[in-house]
Design a protein around this motif. Structure first.
Motif: not given
Length: 205
Positions: A36-51
């Motif tokens: 998840v950290s890699g995906l968030m860092n690689g996509n500026k402005g990414a939104r995270l939904i946590r479940r």
């Protein structure tokens, strides 16, 4: 790096799901977090939904099964309430571009809470449909990452009833692009976790 978007105007969205009963010291949670950290860092402005499934997922029951087989405009108040959590979980999946699942292998398969989540989101006419050629998944243009951990079960072996099932069920609802990383047989292989950590970080890089 996976950056595909359904709508260029919408932010890249990551749905992060953990199924381990352990809130701390969980290998599968750590691996999923790295992805998840890699995906968030690689996509500026990414939104995270946590479940976090350890917080609880209702099992389907008779009211639920009656509700999904009743036209939406004819459902009773009880049936609508029975689908409330399911509707929310489905909406999270529909909104996601990438789905990251952290799952330990318990007794050769997935935790009960993860199966309960699947039962809540695998809905005919919503996430898959029946056609004359068989079922077709409706969740398109998404990618799934699965982080597995086991103490003694070798992933991909004859006693692993988790990895193949997860890949199949993702495809069943339309997510055919599935990448897996596993820290397996951790009780017997001292290097398994470190190899999986490196693989997880590379996977989302």
């Amino acid at each position: 790096m996976f950056t595909r978007k359904k709508d260029a105007a919408a932010p890249f969205t990551v749905l992060h799901i953990d199924a381990s009963a352990r809130k701390s010291g969980s290998v599968s949670r750590d691996l999923s977090y790295r992805i998840v950290s890699g995906l968030m860092n690689g996509n500026k402005g990414a939104r995270l939904i946590r479940r976090d499934l350890a917080d609880g997922v209702p099992f389907i029951d008779e009211t639920f099964t009656a509700a999904i087989n009743t036209p939406e405009d004819q459902r009773t108040a009880a049936q609508k309430e029975a689908l409330r959590v399911s509707d929310q979980l489905v909406a999270e999946l529909q909104a996601a571009d990438a789905v990251v699942i952290g799952a330990p292998i318990y007794n050769f398969s997935v935790p009960a809470v993860l199966k309960a989540w699947i039962d809540q989101v695998a809905r005919a006419g919503v996430t898959f449909s029946y056609t004359e050629n068989g079922p077709v998944g409706l969740l398109e243009n998404k990618k799934a990452y699965v982080a597995l951990a086991s103490g003694g079960t070798q992933v991909g072996s004859d006693i692993d009833f988790a990895s193949g099932w997860l890949k199949h069920i993702m495809g069943f609802i339309g997510i055919h692009d599935v990448e897996m990383v596993a820290a397996d047989r951790t009780m017997m292989d001292d290097q398994s976790v470190s190899r999986a950590e490196a693989a997880a970080e590379k996977l989302a890089a």
